[in-house]
Design a protein around this motif. Structure first.
Motif, PDB file in Angstrom:
ATOM      1  N   SER A  36       0.924  -1.241  -0.033  1.00 18.81           N
ATOM      2  CA  SER A  36       0.012   0.001  -0.118  1.00 18.81           C
ATOM      3  C   SER A  36       0.688   1.218   0.133  1.00 18.81           C
ATOM      4  O   SER A  36       0.434   2.272  -0.688  1.00 18.81           O
ATOM      5  CB  SER A  36      -0.706   0.010   1.069  1.00 18.81           C
ATOM      6  OG  SER A  36      -1.279   1.264   1.528  1.00 18.81           O
ATOM      7  N   ASN A  37       2.163   1.135   0.737  1.00 21.43           N
ATOM      8  CA  ASN A  37       2.849   2.358   0.862  1.00 21.43           C
ATOM      9  C   ASN A  37       3.787   2.528  -0.476  1.00 21.43           C
ATOM     10  O   ASN A  37       3.953   3.807  -0.922  1.00 21.43           O
ATOM     11  CB  ASN A  37       3.578   2.276   2.166  1.00 21.43           C
ATOM     12  CG  ASN A  37       2.977   2.051   3.225  1.00 21.43           C
ATOM     13  OD1 ASN A  37       2.077   1.366   3.444  1.00 21.43           O
ATOM     14  ND2 ASN A  37       3.366   2.813   4.282  1.00 21.43           N
ATOM     15  N   VAL A  40       2.553   2.350  -5.388  1.00 21.58           N
ATOM     16  CA  VAL A  40       2.568   3.722  -6.302  1.00 21.58           C
ATOM     17  C   VAL A  40       3.684   4.571  -6.337  1.00 21.58           C
ATOM     18  O   VAL A  40       4.117   4.958  -7.247  1.00 21.58           O
ATOM     19  CB  VAL A  40       1.460   4.248  -5.866  1.00 21.58           C
ATOM     20  CG1 VAL A  40       1.178   5.807  -6.605  1.00 21.58           C
ATOM     21  CG2 VAL A  40      -0.059   3.757  -5.745  1.00 21.58           C
ATOM     22  N   GLU A  41       4.515   4.527  -5.308  1.00 24.87           N
ATOM     23  CA  GLU A  41       5.899   5.367  -5.233  1.00 24.87           C
ATOM     24  C   GLU A  41       6.935   4.728  -6.447  1.00 24.87           C
ATOM     25  O   GLU A  41       7.321   5.573  -7.094  1.00 24.87           O
ATOM     26  CB  GLU A  41       6.531   5.311  -3.922  1.00 24.87           C
ATOM     27  CG  GLU A  41       5.762   6.152  -2.945  1.00 24.87           C
ATOM     28  CD  GLU A  41       6.468   6.059  -1.479  1.00 24.87           C
ATOM     29  OE1 GLU A  41       7.184   4.796  -1.049  1.00 24.87           O
ATOM     30  OE2 GLU A  41       6.448   6.936  -0.476  1.00 24.87           O
ATOM     31  N   VAL A  43       6.080   3.055  -8.944  1.00 23.91           N
ATOM     32  CA  VAL A  43       5.525   3.058 -10.268  1.00 23.91           C
ATOM     33  C   VAL A  43       5.949   4.654 -10.716  1.00 23.91           C
ATOM     34  O   VAL A  43       6.266   4.891 -11.713  1.00 23.91           O
ATOM     35  CB  VAL A  43       3.966   2.971 -10.391  1.00 23.91           C
ATOM     36  CG1 VAL A  43       3.501   3.322 -11.618  1.00 23.91           C
ATOM     37  CG2 VAL A  43       3.592   1.652 -10.073  1.00 23.91           C
ATOM     38  N   LYS A  44       5.743   5.566  -9.827  1.00 23.11           N
ATOM     39  CA  LYS A  44       6.016   6.819  -9.965  1.00 23.11           C
ATOM     40  C   LYS A  44       7.448   6.943 -10.382  1.00 23.11           C
ATOM     41  O   LYS A  44       7.756   7.882 -11.450  1.00 23.11           O
ATOM     42  CB  LYS A  44       5.829   7.684  -8.803  1.00 23.11           C
ATOM     43  CG  LYS A  44       5.865   9.231  -9.180  1.00 23.11           C
ATOM     44  CD  LYS A  44       5.454  10.190  -8.035  1.00 23.11           C
ATOM     45  CE  LYS A  44       5.803  11.665  -8.345  1.00 23.11           C
ATOM     46  NZ  LYS A  44       6.023  12.378  -7.207  1.00 23.11           N
ATOM     47  N   TRP A  52       5.620   6.906 -19.402  1.00 23.07           N
ATOM     48  CA  TRP A  52       4.632   5.755 -19.331  1.00 23.07           C
ATOM     49  C   TRP A  52       4.641   4.859 -20.138  1.00 23.07           C
ATOM     50  O   TRP A  52       5.117   4.890 -21.336  1.00 23.07           O
ATOM     51  CB  TRP A  52       3.048   6.932 -19.494  1.00 23.07           C
ATOM     52  CG  TRP A  52       2.545   7.530 -18.498  1.00 23.07           C
ATOM     53  CD1 TRP A  52       3.169   8.786 -18.414  1.00 23.07           C
ATOM     54  CD2 TRP A  52       2.123   7.308 -17.108  1.00 23.07           C
ATOM     55  NE1 TRP A  52       2.486   9.218 -17.049  1.00 23.07           N
ATOM     56  CE2 TRP A  52       2.094   8.514 -16.576  1.00 23.07           C
ATOM     57  CE3 TRP A  52       1.467   6.212 -16.650  1.00 23.07           C
ATOM     58  CZ2 TRP A  52       1.517   8.372 -15.173  1.00 23.07           C
ATOM     59  CZ3 TRP A  52       1.129   6.074 -15.353  1.00 23.07           C
ATOM     60  CH2 TRP A  52       0.941   7.175 -14.695  1.00 23.07           C
ATOM     61  N   THR A  73      -5.956  -3.084  -8.259  1.00 19.56           N
ATOM     62  CA  THR A  73      -6.763  -1.765  -7.973  1.00 19.56           C
ATOM     63  C   THR A  73      -5.508  -0.602  -8.781  1.00 19.56           C
ATOM     64  O   THR A  73      -6.205   0.130  -9.569  1.00 19.56           O
ATOM     65  CB  THR A  73      -6.923  -1.127  -6.604  1.00 19.56           C
ATOM     66  OG1 THR A  73      -7.800  -2.150  -5.981  1.00 19.56           O
ATOM     67  CG2 THR A  73      -7.582   0.363  -6.673  1.00 19.56           C
ATOM     68  N   VAL A  74      -4.574  -0.856  -8.393  1.00 20.63           N
ATOM     69  CA  VAL A  74      -3.374  -0.018  -9.089  1.00 20.63           C
ATOM     70  C   VAL A  74      -3.272  -0.021 -10.621  1.00 20.63           C
ATOM     71  O   VAL A  74      -3.484   0.771 -11.377  1.00 20.63           O
ATOM     72  CB  VAL A  74      -2.048  -0.237  -8.270  1.00 20.63           C
ATOM     73  CG1 VAL A  74      -0.869   0.345  -9.265  1.00 20.63           C
ATOM     74  CG2 VAL A  74      -2.046   0.219  -6.917  1.00 20.63           C
ATOM     75  N   LYS A  76      -5.745  -1.275 -12.572  1.00 21.22           N
ATOM     76  CA  LYS A  76      -6.976  -0.873 -13.493  1.00 21.22           C
ATOM     77  C   LYS A  76      -7.169   0.493 -13.462  1.00 21.22           C
ATOM     78  O   LYS A  76      -7.613   1.041 -14.427  1.00 21.22           O
ATOM     79  CB  LYS A  76      -8.095  -1.738 -12.826  1.00 21.22           C
ATOM     80  CG  LYS A  76      -8.600  -1.294 -11.389  1.00 21.22           C
ATOM     81  CD  LYS A  76     -10.007  -1.542 -11.019  1.00 21.22           C
ATOM     82  CE  LYS A  76     -10.240  -3.173 -10.903  1.00 21.22           C
ATOM     83  NZ  LYS A  76     -11.507  -3.641 -10.561  1.00 21.22           N
ATOM     84  N   MET A  77      -6.763   1.219 -12.263  1.00 24.62           N
ATOM     85  CA  MET A  77      -6.885   2.658 -12.063  1.00 24.62           C
ATOM     86  C   MET A  77      -5.922   3.494 -13.034  1.00 24.62           C
ATOM     87  O   MET A  77      -6.386   4.302 -13.885  1.00 24.62           O
ATOM     88  CB  MET A  77      -6.829   3.188 -10.857  1.00 24.62           C
ATOM     89  CG  MET A  77      -7.900   2.607  -9.838  1.00 24.62           C
ATOM     90  SD  MET A  77      -9.429   2.744 -10.287  1.00 24.62           S
ATOM     91  CE  MET A  77      -9.908   4.409 -10.060  1.00 24.62           C
ATOM     92  N   LEU A  78      -4.624   2.947 -13.145  1.00 25.00           N
ATOM     93  CA  LEU A  78      -3.665   3.641 -14.173  1.00 25.00           C
ATOM     94  C   LEU A  78      -3.995   3.351 -15.638  1.00 25.00           C
ATOM     95  O   LEU A  78      -3.936   3.928 -16.343  1.00 25.00           O
ATOM     96  CB  LEU A  78      -2.200   3.129 -13.760  1.00 25.00           C
ATOM     97  CG  LEU A  78      -1.656   3.244 -12.341  1.00 25.00           C
ATOM     98  CD1 LEU A  78      -0.105   2.605 -12.120  1.00 25.00           C
ATOM     99  CD2 LEU A  78      -1.473   4.941 -12.385  1.00 25.00           C
ATOM    100  N   ALA A  81      -7.199   5.472 -16.309  1.00 26.76           N
ATOM    101  CA  ALA A  81      -6.820   6.961 -16.109  1.00 26.76           C
ATOM    102  C   ALA A  81      -5.939   7.196 -17.388  1.00 26.76           C
ATOM    103  O   ALA A  81      -5.890   8.532 -17.855  1.00 26.76           O
ATOM    104  CB  ALA A  81      -6.253   7.332 -15.076  1.00 26.76           C
ATOM    105  N   ARG A  82      -4.877   6.686 -17.820  1.00 23.98           N
ATOM    106  CA  ARG A  82      -4.137   6.955 -18.759  1.00 23.98           C
ATOM    107  C   ARG A  82      -4.360   6.327 -20.315  1.00 23.98           C
ATOM    108  O   ARG A  82      -3.535   6.350 -21.240  1.00 23.98           O
ATOM    109  CB  ARG A  82      -2.518   6.489 -18.419  1.00 23.98           C
ATOM    110  CG  ARG A  82      -2.123   7.065 -17.343  1.00 23.98           C
ATOM    111  CD  ARG A  82      -1.716   8.467 -17.322  1.00 23.98           C
ATOM    112  NE  ARG A  82      -0.849   8.647 -18.600  1.00 23.98           N
ATOM    113  CZ  ARG A  82      -0.404   9.987 -18.807  1.00 23.98           C
ATOM    114  NH1 ARG A  82      -0.727  11.064 -17.963  1.00 23.98           N
ATOM    115  NH2 ARG A  82       0.111  10.298 -20.114  1.00 23.98           N
TER     116      ARG A  82
END
Lengths: 223, 328
Positions: A36-37, A40-41, A43-44, A52, A73-74, A76-78, A81-82
């Protein structure tokens, strides 16, 4: 095709970037509970360095319910959204894929006592061939175990010698990591083959129902 | 400023687009209550599975209904806690991914504080005031001094008010969620033979206690199984009275002329009437949100995000849920 691969199904939290056979980036911690922490960090960080990706792959499990949910979730949302094509792969197959071609690998994951998930693969090009359906094991191993030929055993059961004879007579325990780049490579082949899925259809491969029936029944009695 | 709100703390997957903390362009709530009904309450693993399926449809639908593009969103506000860990994880992960994808900051907000911002959807709250939160998971009184400044005044020592109604509903063989079911059944009678206890906490005049109600209700159901409606009436009456007394007393003692009430139990008609009347006698105004903003939704989350936007800082990529986050 440059593909981002992510997995948090149990052995690790992993993010990788691959283009065909070429691994461009790899982040992996054997601390899956920090997904969770850090997912996303990481991926960024990968996006900041490489831009991308053209595709996204995610390990659907089976494994930690929570971990696979975060990874899915990560992804599907990415993807949504992109507008990036996305596909799910088996976390167990991606784990096995790191073994040399021709090897037969039994992959185990998310052990709790005698309960765990298991898969059996013959590693091949372009991707591992499943020798049985992935299983939620509760004590007894399904067919075709015990495996008669040499067998790599991976995951938490590799460290438990008492279990080795049940997997096969010629078990070799191996400390194989699950890399995000292998999720990316398996996903990349599917995406090139036009097998992308709509992001909202992407769901974890749980293999077990939620442990509610017994608890809910017990809760009612307590009330 | 346009804020996308995301809420997944319990069994509702919600997304909303709100402009300037007030103008709701879209609010979508996808509930797993129908699934949870089978278990007589919220089962965390079931809720988490529903969230991962519903989060993208909820966000996509909110943007479509608002007729806006994700790139026009200035901030993403997400409930960080308190709530069910597995449920919160889905909302927080989704919010961070949207922030990354659109290059916008993400702000984690407190679920209980967000409930108060249901009021902001009808205009900026007039602060300071007293705030009462009554929901299925929480019952508390705060001095709402300013945005981001909440001082605890009182809270429940055991069950939440909504929980007392849920448990009573289960004893009466009614469905989940129990509040509306108890209210409907109670409305079929004009009075009750019985008065259930309204427990007070000695030395803490603004605290609440509801756990004794369950035992009392259970006993009544056992002795008078045929009188379900009267028992529902007595239960509702006890919960409402237990809330009204300390709330009005706290407002008077602390000198507040206005009480903002929020949370799911606010939908209860008897609570609305009784609290309004009791407060009016003391010259105090009670403000209720529109019923649609009383239960969990993401518009209130987005509204709170607007008022706290300056706190959205760098490093939000590491934002994680806070399932036991205490406010104040």
């Amino acid at each position: 095709m440059r593909v981002l691969g992510i997995d948090a199904s149990g052995p690790a939290v992993a993010v990788g970037l691959a283009e065909g056979e070429l691994v461009l980036a790899e982040c992996m911690w054997t601390r899956p509970r920090t997904a969770s922490n850090h997912l996303v960090e990481w991926v960024k960080a990968v996006v900041a360095e490489f831009g991308w990706p053209e595709g996204i792959g995610v390990g659907l499990g089976p494994g930690s319910f929570t971990g696979t949910r975060i990874a899915v979730t990560v992804a599907k949302m990415l993807a949504w959204a992109r507008g990036i094509p996305v596909v799910g792969v088996s976390s167990l197959a991606a784990w096995a894929a790191a073994a040399p071609p021709g090897t037969v690998v039994a992959v185990t994951s998310e052990r709790r006592g005698a309960a765990f998930y298991a898969g059996l693969y013959r590693v091949a090009d372009p991707e591992p061939v499943a020798l049985m359906a992935e299983a939620a094991v509760d004590g007894a191993l399904p067919d075709p175990f015990p495996w008669p030929e040499p067998l790599w055993l991976v995951g938490p059961l590799a460290a438990d010698r008492e279990w080795h004879p049940r997997f096969g007579r010629r078990v070799e325990p191996r400390a194989l990591p699950l890399y995000g780049s292998w999720v990316a490579r398996l996903a990349g082949r599917r995406l090139v083959a036009g097998e992308a899925v709509p992001p909202d259809r992407l769901m974890p491969s749980y293999l077990r129902p939620p442990a509610v029936s017994r608890r809910a029944a017990r809760g009612r009695e307590e009330e | 400023m346009r804020v996308l709100g995301i809420e997944t703390s319990c069994d509702e997957t919600a997304a909303a687009v709100v402009d300037d903390g007030r103008w709701v362009r879209a609010s979508v709530v996808l509930s797993s209550a129908k699934v949870q009904e089978r278990f007589g309450g919220v089962v965390p693993e079931v809720a988490a599975r529903e969230h991962v399926a519903a989060i993208l449809p909820a966000v996509a639908q909110a943007l479509a209904e608002a007729e806006v593009d994700g790139e026009t969103v200035d901030l993403i506000a997400v409930t960080r806690g308190p709530g069910l860990l597995g449920a919160l994880l889905v909302g927080v992960a989704a919010a961070k991914c949207l922030g990354l994808a659109w290059g916008r900051p993400v702000l984690g907000v407190h679920h209980h504080e967000a409930h108060l911002y249901a009021h902001a959807l009808e205009g900026p709250p007039e602060l300071p005031a007293l705030a009462l939160l009554v929901s299925g998971g929480h019952t508390a009184l705060w001095e709402w001094v300013d945005h981001g400044v909440l001082h605890p005044v009182g809270a429940t020592r055991d069950d939440a008010a909504g929980e007392a109604l849920d448990k009573g509903a289960r004893l009466l063989g009614l469905g989940y969620p129990g509040g509306p079911a108890v209210e409907r059944l109670a409305a079929t009678v004009k009075s009750s033979r019985w008065t259930l206890p309204r427990p007070r906490v000695a030395g803490h005049p603004y605290d609440f206690s509801f756990s004794g109600l369950k035992t009392a209700t259970q006993e009544l159901v056992r002795l008078h199984p045929e009188a379900a409606a009267e028992i529902a009436y007595a239960l509702e009456e006890a919960v409402v009275e237990a809330l009204v007394g300390p709330t009005v007393a706290a407002a008077e003692a602390l000198g507040h002329r206005r009480i903002y009430v929020a949370g799911g139990v606010t939908a209860n008609q008897r609570l609305r009437e009784r609290l309004t009347r009791a407060a009016a006698r003391a010259g105090i105004t009670v403000v209720f949100p529109e019923p649609r903003w009383c239960t969990d939704n993401a518009a209130m989350v987005a509204a709170l995000g607007f008022y706290r936007a300056r706190e959205a800082s760098k490093g939000w990529e590491g934002l994680s849920p806070a399932p036991d986050w205490r406010l104040g």
